[in-house]
Design an enzyme around this catalytic site. Structure first.
Site: not given
Length: 396
Positions: A162, A165, A255, A307, A347, A366
């Protein structure tokens, strides 16, 4: 640092002289035949650079060596044409300098250009580092993979799936630098000797999966059309891209994997945007395809995707994870203080797909709390907590 072979030399002798593990010297010189060195042949010694020095009045090579805690032989090896009994004031010679400090500064805004510059600097000092490309982004940027070690335990870390991030990349690169320093200086990290990890583990790292997105967060729209205009449209007319997670096409790379992708698609946006749009089909984006192909090629024992939200570690998917995943995540939790969470209703992520298709341990770590991008002032605290996970990922 390059040295030049003399009669009777061996790589083992160099390892003793420079206090560098023989395996690191071998791996830094893959084209050398260790048992048949030739006089004058160039050999690379990792963890050192050759620093230029101008001879001063009263200098002798012995005094120069003593003042730098070096052997006279070490200086002669980097100066093959010098007469040790006849050096002149003003003459430039080379002095071996052991690198004992970080080359990577993770406490700063960390974009793609900085990443590539740091990788190049690390490669120059640590030539046993391998840096193949796993593919290219939509805008044609190379996505580098960093490989360290020769062992059969195949471990993978990645960051910046991401865009906002990006702090995951700076944390990962700092760990890589500390790992390399530990290997070449034979120092421990948190009391752990890392040389055995090099022997046992083949560490694969993709520090920045989404370079186009990271640069969009930092630098705004690219000069290239149609993306210059389209990303602003995808961002609802705003030129503030601090909330952008997706790649340059507005597709969320985490995703994109075929692990119940349809369920994730059904509840997320149905058009490109800053976050959560999984595309029209799984593995449509070059960055996600590159990660999938890499994973198939390397056949990892375990994967850790970093993340930034929640200080938790997700370790399960659809009960497909093996029993050792729980053992590993408990150790990750112990050394970091992060909470292990088996699963959430999510998912199509990279670790989901890995667990589903390989039935091996996969983790989403995370590493922080707050609004993305996390402020760089959190770097020291985050690194302190995640360092234990980076290390445990190598020995578990």
């Amino acid at each position: 640092m390059d040295i030049f072979v003399r009669k009777g030399d061996s790589l083992w002798h160099y390892s003793q002289l420079f206090k560098i593990n023989l395996q690191l010297i071998n791996d830094s010189n893959p084209d050398l035949q260790a048992n048949s060195l030739s006089i004058g042949q160039r050999v690379c010694i990792p963890g050192f650079v050759a620093q230029e020095y101008q001879v001063l009045h009263g200098d002798t090579l012995w005094r120069i060596a003593q003042s730098r805690h070096l052997s006279l032989e070490a200086i002669l090896l980097v100066n093959p044409n010098i007469n040790p009994n006849n050096i002149n004031v003003g003459q430039t010679i080379k002095i071996p300098l052991r690198i004992t400090w970080r080359l990577v500064n993770g406490r700063q805004n960390y974009d793609y250009k900085l990443l590539m510059n740091d990788i190049k600097r690390l490669q120059n000092v640590y030539p046993f580092l391998q840096v193949p490309s796993i593919g290219n982004t939509v805008l044609g940027k190379t996505i580098p993979e960093i490989l360290i070690g020769k062992g059969g335990n195949k471990v993978h870390y990645n960051g910046s799936f991401h865009a906002n991030e990006w702090i995951t990349t700076s944390v990962i690169m700092t760990f890589i630098n500390d790992y390399l320093l530990s290997l070449t200086n034979q120092n421990t990290i948190r009391g752990l000797s890392t040389s055995r990890y090099y022997q046992q583990t083949n560490l694969s790292v993709v520090p920045m999966v989404n370079p186009d997105g990271v640069d969009l967060v930092f630098h705004g729209p690219p000069a290239k059309e149609p993306w210059k205009q389209k990303v602003v449209e995808y961002n609802k007319g705003s030129t503030d891209f601090s909330g952008w997670k997706a790649n340059i096409r507005g597709i969320d790379l985490n995703d994109q994997f075929p692990a119940r992708w349809e369920l994730e698609k059904a509840r997320n946006p149905d058009h490109p945007g800053p976050r959560d749009y999984g595309g029209e089909k799984p593995l449509s984006e070059p960055e996600a395809i590159a990660m999938a192909e890499l994973t198939k090629k390397r056949d990892f024992s375990r994967v850790l995707a970093f993340h930034t939200q929640g200080e938790v570690i997700y370790w399960g998917f659809e009960n497909a994870e093996p029993p050792e995943s729980e053992v590993i995540v408990k150790e990750f939790s112990r050394v970091s203080g992060y909470e292990p969470v088996k699963t959430i209703e999510s998912y199509a992520g990279y670790k989901d797909w890995f667990i589903q298709d390989w039935r091996r341990p996969g983790f989403t770590v995370e590493i922080g709390r707050g609004v993305n991008p996390l402020p760089i002032t959190q770097f020291d605290e985050i690194y302190k907590k995640t360092l234990g996970i980076f290390l445990a990922g190598l020995y578990m």
